[in-house]
Scaffold this active site. Structure first.
Site, PDB file in Angstrom:
ATOM      1  N   GLU A  89      43.990  38.774  48.396  1.00  0.00           N
ATOM      2  CA  GLU A  89      44.896  39.799  48.898  1.00  0.00           C
ATOM      3  C   GLU A  89      44.254  41.168  48.729  1.00  0.00           C
ATOM      4  OE1 GLU A  89      48.864  37.447  47.401  1.00  0.00           O
ATOM      5  OE2 GLU A  89      48.866  39.635  47.334  1.00  0.00           O
ATOM      6  N   CYS A 323      51.088  40.826  42.704  1.00  0.00           N
ATOM      7  CA  CYS A 323      49.738  40.326  42.884  1.00  0.00           C
ATOM      8  C   CYS A 323      49.714  38.811  43.017  1.00  0.00           C
ATOM      9  CB  CYS A 323      48.978  40.822  41.671  1.00  0.00           C
ATOM     10  SG  CYS A 323      47.591  39.899  41.183  1.00  0.00           S
TER      11      CYS A 323
HETATM   12  S1  SF4 Z   1      48.056  40.655  35.891  1.00  0.00           S
HETATM   13 FE1  SF4 Z   1      46.925  39.449  34.346  1.00  0.00          FE
HETATM   14  S2  SF4 Z   1      46.776  37.342  35.189  1.00  0.00           S
HETATM   15 FE2  SF4 Z   1      47.343  38.751  36.875  1.00  0.00          FE
HETATM   16  S3  SF4 Z   1      45.407  39.277  37.848  1.00  0.00           S
HETATM   17 FE3  SF4 Z   1      45.866  40.910  36.353  1.00  0.00          FE
HETATM   18  S4  SF4 Z   1      44.850  40.247  34.450  1.00  0.00           S
HETATM   19 FE4  SF4 Z   1      44.923  38.465  35.797  1.00  0.00          FE
END
Ligand code: SF4
Length: 346
Positions: A89, A323
């Site tokens: 993404e 995300c």
């Molecule tokens: S929030 Fe945590 S698990 Fe998600 S991509 Fe970022 S570091 Fe990795």
């Protein structure tokens, strides 16, 4: 693909450093390789001229637009297909920004993040990171690049630093507008000050309690919140950019008075901005988004106590925001997690 592999290929075709920079500049700025007043035949070696169309095609194939999902806030989530068919993404942000992914999956396993559910699948190469920026620039102007998409940049440090170096030089992005985001890995604090391009730094704090942080970010390095802020402060003073502390606000988990006292204790007098981002509720995850009024009240109270706090929505939250959600929907069923969290104050 790595940028240095691309440089080696150009050199093998007779390119000198100026030729090399030209090809990389035009690519990273999404301009055709035939741009400019001078005819390339009069500037580049003939072997390179002959190969240039094939090289341009290969660079375009590093990151192709699979689908685009505009949000109401002016952002747009892009599902991007890499050369081997893997998806990442990339998010076009309001005000000329882009958020890029640095890994497919992620090993940190933050319990509130969809990307963390898969573990690490593979690293994203430095050329693939720049290719996401070039793709974004083919759609909109880009003046800011944040490394906050899928993945932990500290776990793919060589590729991310190589991309930052290119973007901060021929890529024409101001150094303070390159934002390296990390959960806080000691290697980052050693490596960033050594680069000729020093990016701004965002640190994922999320709580001031070491025990809760270990639960929320289970495989992050065991740096205490105090040690993290201390290392961040040294980098902020050295670069003269404030540290952006990230705080995903989880209802009933990290929004207590005790946490607010902890934030005041940790960040008072620091060169810092606290970004509070209310969690986007996700099916299968046991967390709730606090109401906007509650989040705004927390931000106001911190402001009154002298902490520069910004309350933010995550971009495009109306379109599978958060995300990794878009990729998850495109490639796999939603994973349900079984997580228990020790309540604040217990
Ligand atoms: S929030 Fe945590 S698990 Fe998600 S991509 Fe970022 S570091 Fe990795």
């Amino acid at each position: 693909m790595r940028i240095h592999t691309l440089r080696e290929r150009l050199r093998a075709l007779g390119a000198n450093p100026r030729h090399e920079q030209r090809v990389l500049r035009l690519w990273s700025q999404a301009l055709p390789q035939t741009s400019g007043r001078r005819q390339i035949e009069h500037f580049l070696p003939s072997a390179l001229v002959a190969e240039l169309p094939a090289i341009a095609d290969e660079l375009a194939a590093l990151a192709r637009l699979e689908s685009q999902h505009p949000g109401e806030d002016g952002s747009a989530r892009l599902l991007v297909k890499l050369g081997d068919g893997q998806m990442v993404e990339t998010v076009l942000l309001p005000r000329d920004g882009v958020c890029v992914s640095t890994q497919i999956g992620c090993a940190v396993g933050c319990v509130f993040c969809m990307t963390g559910t898969t573990g690490l699948i593979r690293q994203v190469g430095s050329a693939e990171i720049v290719a996401q920026v070039a793709l974004a620039r083919s759609l909109r102007p880009v003046k800011k690049v944040v490394f906050m998409g899928m993945g932990e940049p500290a776990h793919n440090l060589d590729n991310v630093l190589e991309a930052i170096d290119l973007l901060g030089t021929v890529g024409n992005i101001a150094h303070k507008n390159l934002v390296f985001s990390t959960v806080g890995d000691p290697r980052v604090f050693e490596a960033l000050p050594l680069g000729r391009v020093k990016p701004a730094l965002a640190l994922s704090l999320h709580t001031t309690r070491a025990d809760l942080r270990e639960q929320l970010l289970p495989r992050a390095p065991r740096l205490s919140p105090e040690a993290l802020v201390e290392a961040g402060e040294i980098y902020a003073r050295a670069t003269d950019y404030p540290i952006q502390y990230q705080w995903t606000l989880l209802d009933g988990i990290n929004d207590s008075d005790e946490e607010l006292d902890g934030i005041v204790r940790l960040l008072t007098g620091k060169y810092a901005i606290l970004n509070m981002i209310p969690f986007n509720s996700v099916e299968g995850m046991p967390y709730q988004r606090p109401s906007w009024e509650k989040a705004a009240d927390i931000a106001r109270r911190l402001h009154r106590r002298g902490i520069l706090t910004k309350l933010r929505q995550s971009a495009g939250q109306d379109v599978d925001g958060g995300c990794g959600q878009l990729r998850a929907r495109a490639s796999m069923p939603v994973v349900r997690r079984n997580i228990s969290i020790v309540p604040v104050g217990s």
